[in-house]
Design an enzyme around this catalytic site. Structure first.
Site, short mmCIF file in Angstrom:
data_model
loop_
_atom_site.label_atom_id
_atom_site.label_comp_id
_atom_site.label_asym_id
_atom_site.label_seq_id
_atom_site.Cartn_x
_atom_site.Cartn_y
_atom_site.Cartn_z
N PHE A 1 5.97 3.33 7.31
CA PHE A 1 6.79 2.75 6.25
C PHE A 1 6.03 2.77 4.92
O PHE A 1 4.83 2.48 4.88
CB PHE A 1 7.16 1.30 6.56
CG PHE A 1 8.24 1.15 7.60
CD1 PHE A 1 9.53 0.84 7.24
CD2 PHE A 1 7.95 1.33 8.95
CE1 PHE A 1 10.54 0.69 8.19
CE2 PHE A 1 8.94 1.19 9.92
CZ PHE A 1 10.24 0.88 9.54
N LEU B 1 0.85 -1.19 0.00
CA LEU B 1 0.00 0.00 0.00
C LEU B 1 0.89 1.24 0.00
O LEU B 1 2.11 1.15 0.11
CB LEU B 1 -0.90 0.00 1.23
CG LEU B 1 -1.80 -1.23 1.39
CD1 LEU B 1 -2.54 -1.17 2.74
CD2 LEU B 1 -2.80 -1.33 0.24
N SER B 2 0.27 2.40 -0.08
CA SER B 2 1.06 3.64 -0.03
C SER B 2 1.89 3.69 1.25
O SER B 2 3.07 4.02 1.23
CB SER B 2 0.15 4.86 -0.11
OG SER B 2 -0.49 4.92 -1.36
N GLU B 3 1.24 3.36 2.39
CA GLU B 3 1.95 3.32 3.67
C GLU B 3 1.36 2.25 4.58
O GLU B 3 0.19 1.86 4.43
CB GLU B 3 1.88 4.67 4.42
CG GLU B 3 2.65 5.80 3.77
CD GLU B 3 1.77 6.73 2.99
OE1 GLU B 3 2.30 7.62 2.30
OE2 GLU B 3 0.52 6.55 3.03
N THR B 4 2.20 1.81 5.50
CA THR B 4 1.79 0.91 6.58
C THR B 4 2.32 1.51 7.88
O THR B 4 3.46 1.98 7.92
CB THR B 4 2.38 -0.50 6.38
OG1 THR B 4 1.87 -1.04 5.15
CG2 THR B 4 2.01 -1.42 7.52
#
Length: 297
Positions: A73, A49-52
């Site tokens: 991240f 995904l874009s971010e975690t």
């Protein structure tokens, strides 16, 4: 799966939207205790995904003084700050408590997210970002050369400027929606120039919008493709708008993003002005939970 495998619950959200399957997708791990940097990076690649984000619970006194520790991240790197992870993680932490605010302890420092509950409307969250710093104003011809964006697509009425409210973005104003639709960035050359000039990514904007209620239409192309909603860059754009007269001080305006990639996002921004300086940058929106699961490894 062996008996010694870890099972880590996560929540997936769509951020900067009130509609599922739109906005910026985010995964949140509510208890990342004991995870190494390498494991968190590998898990972020797995989520893709874009971010975690990863929450690290601490004792109540520490969380009261400093906020709840969270790390962010992308599929490639850890970020000191980003908008959708901050807003989305705060929504998860708030849950059904009705708390008026949640404080996150990020690598850039403590970020507060405040909530607005209005009858008949989805909960709205708004974060206060770090005070803006204004960097270099760039020559349009040089930007065209390093980015691959035709110079005739660049809006000559507004400056190309690097601004930071935690992560530095170079705001690139374009002439209209047609220029935005054909936008392509030469990432190899652009990255080299941005690093040398104090930026991380271009945040491309135009004053022509799809939604008449929006003030800016935006796109953010980067090494992982395109970002549906970039809250950190939107904070930079809020400061830039007030600095250059695109928005008035304390006027809450809408930035639309993600339309070209069919993940429309609505990002609401505002910034104040005090003694001639832009201050108090705020970025807000809605969040929708779309799934829950477990990662096993």
């Amino acid at each position: 799966m062996t008996s010694s495998s870890r099972r880590l619950p996560f929540v997936q959200l769509d951020v900067f939207t009130s509609r599922p399957l739109e906005g910026n997708p985010l995964a949140v791990y509510a208890d990342a205790s004991g995870l190494t940097d390498e494991q968190m990076q590998a898990m972020a690649r797995e989520m893709n995904l874009s971010e975690t984000t990863y929450i690290f619970p601490r004792d109540a006194a520490t969380e009261r003084d400093h906020g709840i520790r969270v790390r962010i991240f992308t599929v490639q790197e850890e970020l000191p700050f980003a908008g959708p992870p901050t807003l989305g993680t705060a929504f998860v932490l708030r849950g059904d408590s009705g708390a008026p605010e949640v404080r996150l302890d990020l690598k850039v420092g403590t970020i507060t997210v405040r909530f607005e509950d209005t009858a008949g409307k989805p909960v709205f969250g708004e974060m206060t970002q770090a005070e803006p710093s204004f960097g270099q104003i760039h020559d349009p011809k040089k930007i065209a050369e390093v980015s691959g964006v035709p110079v005739e697509d660049i809006d000559p009425e507004l400056p190309i400027q690097t601004v930071s409210t935690g992560v530095p973005f170079t705001i690139l104003p374009l002439k209209g929606l047609n220029a935005m639709r054909r936008l392509q960035i030469n990432h190899a050359r652009a990255s080299e120039y941005l690093v040398a000039s104090g930026g991380k990514f271009f945040f491309s904007v135009t004053r022509e919008t799809v939604d008449p209620a929006a003030r800016l239409h935006a796109r953010m192309l980067f090494y992982n493709g395109e970002d549906p909603a970039t809250g950190s860059a939107s904070g930079c754009a809020a400061a830039w708008m007030v600095e250059h007269g695109v928005a008035q001080p304390d006027e809450r305006v809408l930035i639309e993003q993600g339309i070209e990639m069919k993940r429309p996002s609505q990002i609401f921004v505002r910034a104040s002005q005090h003694n001639g300086r832009v201050v108090n940058v705020r970025v807000g929106g809605n969040v929708v939970e779309v799934l829950r699961g477990e990662l096993c490894f």
